[in-house]
Design an enzyme around this catalytic site. Sequence first.
Site, mmCIF file in Angstrom:
data_model
loop_
_atom_site.group_PDB
_atom_site.id
_atom_site.type_symbol
_atom_site.label_atom_id
_atom_site.label_comp_id
_atom_site.label_asym_id
_atom_site.label_seq_id
_atom_site.Cartn_x
_atom_site.Cartn_y
_atom_site.Cartn_z
ATOM 1 N N GLY A 13 -13.349 -4.150 -5.848
ATOM 2 C CA GLY A 13 -13.650 -4.791 -4.572
ATOM 3 C C GLY A 13 -15.148 -4.844 -4.296
ATOM 4 N N ARG A 83 -10.876 -7.720 -11.414
ATOM 5 C CA ARG A 83 -10.011 -6.534 -11.524
ATOM 6 C C ARG A 83 -9.614 -6.278 -12.980
ATOM 7 N NH1 ARG A 83 -9.938 -3.422 -6.828
ATOM 8 N NH2 ARG A 83 -9.932 -4.800 -5.020
ATOM 9 N N GLY A 136 -15.095 1.629 -8.646
ATOM 10 C CA GLY A 136 -14.256 2.730 -8.225
ATOM 11 C C GLY A 136 -13.453 3.306 -9.375
ATOM 12 N N ASP A 137 -12.262 3.786 -9.056
ATOM 13 C CA ASP A 137 -11.447 4.517 -10.014
ATOM 14 C C ASP A 137 -11.160 3.714 -11.280
ATOM 15 O OD1 ASP A 137 -9.735 6.783 -10.760
ATOM 16 O OD2 ASP A 137 -8.098 5.369 -10.498
ATOM 17 N N THR A 139 -12.616 0.880 -12.487
ATOM 18 C CA THR A 139 -13.826 0.479 -13.206
ATOM 19 C C THR A 139 -14.447 1.660 -13.947
ATOM 20 O OG1 THR A 139 -14.285 -1.236 -11.563
ATOM 21 C CG2 THR A 139 -16.120 -0.573 -12.966
ATOM 22 N N THR A 159 -16.766 2.770 -3.837
ATOM 23 C CA THR A 159 -15.438 2.577 -3.264
ATOM 24 C C THR A 159 -15.449 3.001 -1.806
ATOM 25 O OG1 THR A 159 -13.132 3.343 -3.255
ATOM 26 C CG2 THR A 159 -14.758 4.802 -4.262
ATOM 27 N N ASP A 161 -13.103 4.160 -0.251
ATOM 28 C CA ASP A 161 -12.242 5.333 -0.089
ATOM 29 C C ASP A 161 -12.992 6.644 -0.307
ATOM 30 O OD1 ASP A 161 -10.185 3.383 -0.017
ATOM 31 O OD2 ASP A 161 -10.119 3.407 -2.199
ATOM 32 N N ASP A 163 -13.263 8.261 -3.044
ATOM 33 C CA ASP A 163 -12.323 9.126 -3.758
ATOM 34 C C ASP A 163 -12.605 9.252 -5.256
ATOM 35 O OD1 ASP A 163 -11.632 6.586 -4.533
ATOM 36 O OD2 ASP A 163 -9.484 6.798 -4.153
ATOM 37 N N ARG A 196 -1.154 0.563 27.010
ATOM 38 C CA ARG A 196 -0.406 0.922 25.809
ATOM 39 C C ARG A 196 -1.191 1.901 24.945
ATOM 40 N NH1 ARG A 196 1.237 -5.190 23.787
ATOM 41 N NH2 ARG A 196 2.760 -5.668 25.442
ATOM 42 N N GLY A 204 -7.099 4.009 2.746
ATOM 43 C CA GLY A 204 -7.892 5.062 2.127
ATOM 44 C C GLY A 204 -7.382 5.485 0.772
ATOM 45 N N ARG A 205 -6.409 4.768 0.255
ATOM 46 C CA ARG A 205 -5.808 5.023 -1.042
ATOM 47 C C ARG A 205 -5.330 6.468 -1.158
ATOM 48 N NH1 ARG A 205 -8.029 3.434 -7.076
ATOM 49 N NH2 ARG A 205 -5.993 2.823 -7.898
#
Length: 215
Positions: A13, A83, A136-137, A139, A159, A161, A163, A196, A204-205
């Site tokens: 991303g 991707r 990220g993870d 790649t 990333t 996330d 993470d 409401r 956040g994966r």
Amino acid sequence: MSKKKIGILTGGGDVPGLNAVIKSVTYGATARGYEVVGIRRGWKGLVAPTWDQGRDADYFIDLNRDNTRTVDRTGGTFLHTSRTKPSKTKVADVPEHLQSRVGELDSPGEGLVDLTPVVLENLERLGVDYLIPIGGDDTLSYGYHLHTQGVKVVAIPKTMDNDVPGTDYCIGFSTCVTRTIELTHALRTSAGSHERFLVIEVFGRYAGFTAVLPT
């Protein structure tokens, strides 16, 4: 002694900050006498080129201070992204010029093929001495796989996330947190108007950092 060459690519991303990193790497590397080549469209740029007419301009660009000077003024990545994960490529997604090699390549699963030998061949043809994948993870896990194959890899975690194991802070995480806070404050008006409670789900994966820090 010939100049060493650095290859840089972005995968997964897009986030703000990618262009700034590409510029920073280019400025720092060229100041130290390195050549820098940008690999377009992530890992796809190392499996798709046909080399019919030399180096494919659709997938490679020489980077220097002039053509990266203003790229950090916009978000995303001017090298583009994908991707693609070469080690687990669907047979149907294998580029046409490589279809004849499918039978000779390893298969990590049914309907999948490992295009790592093609990646290694293309890195050699480019003359890349060091590879910098930004992602990220997915790649970076493939970047590690190339490391086990003898490629000198310097990974940069990206990333929202946050993470990626072994890192404190990933490119994109700050933007995710600040924009989550901004949107949450904006929704207070609507929630109050209608008397409401609103439940906000934050992506956040596998990690909860994007949900914990905005609170």
